[in-house]
Write a protein that holds these residues in place. Sequence first.
Motif, PDB file in Angstrom:
ATOM      1  N   SER A  42       0.825  -1.201   0.000  1.00 29.54           N
ATOM      2  CA  SER A  42       0.000   0.000   0.000  1.00 29.54           C
ATOM      3  C   SER A  42       0.863   1.258   0.000  1.00 29.54           C
ATOM      4  N   SER A  43       1.921   1.249   0.834  1.00 30.21           N
ATOM      5  CA  SER A  43       2.820   2.401   0.860  1.00 30.21           C
ATOM      6  C   SER A  43       3.541   2.565  -0.480  1.00 30.21           C
ATOM      7  N   ALA A  44       4.003   1.451  -1.055  1.00 29.79           N
ATOM      8  CA  ALA A  44       4.682   1.522  -2.347  1.00 29.79           C
ATOM      9  C   ALA A  44       3.732   1.990  -3.443  1.00 29.79           C
ATOM     10  N   LEU A  45       2.470   1.541  -3.395  1.00 37.87           N
ATOM     11  CA  LEU A  45       1.496   1.951  -4.405  1.00 37.87           C
ATOM     12  C   LEU A  45       1.247   3.455  -4.351  1.00 37.87           C
ATOM     13  N   ASN A  46       1.116   3.995  -3.152  1.00 40.20           N
ATOM     14  CA  ASN A  46       0.916   5.445  -3.024  1.00 40.20           C
ATOM     15  C   ASN A  46       2.120   6.228  -3.551  1.00 40.20           C
ATOM     16  N   LYS A  47       3.318   5.708  -3.281  1.00 41.40           N
ATOM     17  CA  LYS A  47       4.520   6.403  -3.757  1.00 41.40           C
ATOM     18  C   LYS A  47       4.600   6.369  -5.278  1.00 41.40           C
ATOM     19  N   ILE A  48       4.272   5.223  -5.879  1.00 43.93           N
ATOM     20  CA  ILE A  48       4.351   5.116  -7.339  1.00 43.93           C
ATOM     21  C   ILE A  48       3.275   5.972  -7.994  1.00 43.93           C
ATOM     22  N   ARG A  49       2.105   6.044  -7.390  1.00 42.62           N
ATOM     23  CA  ARG A  49       1.043   6.892  -7.939  1.00 42.62           C
ATOM     24  C   ARG A  49       1.443   8.363  -7.935  1.00 42.62           C
ATOM     25  N   GLN A  50       2.125   8.790  -6.878  1.00 38.67           N
ATOM     26  CA  GLN A  50       2.523  10.185  -6.781  1.00 38.67           C
ATOM     27  C   GLN A  50       3.796  10.494  -7.560  1.00 38.67           C
ATOM     28  N   ALA A  51       4.549   9.442  -7.949  1.00 38.11           N
ATOM     29  CA  ALA A  51       5.798   9.676  -8.668  1.00 38.11           C
ATOM     30  C   ALA A  51       5.497  10.156 -10.081  1.00 38.11           C
TER      31      ALA A  51
END
Length: 397
Positions: A42-51
């Motif tokens: 979940s944390s990685a998904l949020n980071k990739i979405r914002q990248a």
Amino acid sequence: MTTNDQTIAFLAQVVSFGDGAVIGTAIAFAAVKAWQSYFFNSSALNKIRQAPNVRVSDLRQLLVKEGEEAGGGGDDGGGGGDWDGKLVVVRGIVEAKRSVDGWGSSSPNVLVSKEAGERAVILQNIQTCVYNEWKGLLGWTSDIRSVFLRSWKDQKSTSVRMIPFVLVGTGRSSNSENLFVNMDDSKHPLPLSTVYHKLTPVQTNSYTFLQAVFGHAYPVALLDEEKVLSIGKQISAVGICSSKDGVPQIKSSQDLPCFLTEKTKDQLVVDMAFSTKCLFWGGLILGSLSVGILGYATIRNWKRWKEWRQRRENERASQAEAASAVDTEPQADEVAGEVPDGELCAVCLIRRRSAAFVPCGHMVCCYSCSLTVRRESSPKCPVCRQPVTSSVRIYSS
């Protein structure tokens, strides 16, 4: 009850107490692992979405802008200085670093697949030894070795070679538009393609025949594979992008599940969102199931422990009553000749029947023998074989 019987009964009681707890604990462990994976994804998904999803040609401008905002890289023209970098998603084409440095273009010193002859920047050779599955006459020895000595023989050997490579944008105007891929400390899987796959049988001999007869595993074939990251392949790099000596470079992040991938950012987000949702519901279901099983096991074992404690107290009371009953038993009843045959105890055949079992009501034992029957692990009436909960002493007037 003998000492061995008491030991077996105690062990059976311990096993019956722990069966639900063991299952519940195992499911709870799986639930914890699922929740850990869920929070990580979940944390990685949020980071990739914002990248930002940028092109290779836009990286220099992005790094300069981010470096100026961070206050550490506005003067060197590369966004370097004290700035740690920015998480980005960059899609580009794989090229050897020498081919874009402006020298050695005629011989870029790339890796070449030995069998397929394909040019690549990463070359992985895997040789796997395939063993027989027939156990022979003494096949159980192989099973023991496989359980206790799993590493007694290495069945797979892997070698990886790589050269420095970069990602370049499609339709680039100059060789300066490239992104150096820093593979240091990267443990993520690589998007390699299999270019060679061959299974070669191993020639058997008399020694392998003896191994087969006595159950020792022996090789029957060798599987050779070659996997490469070929030049010209289009991939996406998901990592921390920064500038080193004015050259943009990207490194892997331990907070992300991937570094190099064939998927685009949209495809990666869709796949990670699906896996995150599966981990969420899986952790929720396993957590609820483990709580239910552990709660049920706790309540059941608490009741069993209370029953066991009550049974121990009853046994101690019965032993005390038996000791007092032996001391207070009339001497006349101890003589077999003075007791009619129809009134003799059905267990000892010495004393008079003086106790009735509850709930069946049969009066077939003396009081001492009735206490002996009650002390058994599963007390039953000697006549009707019904379970006995207690016994009552009968006094004749």
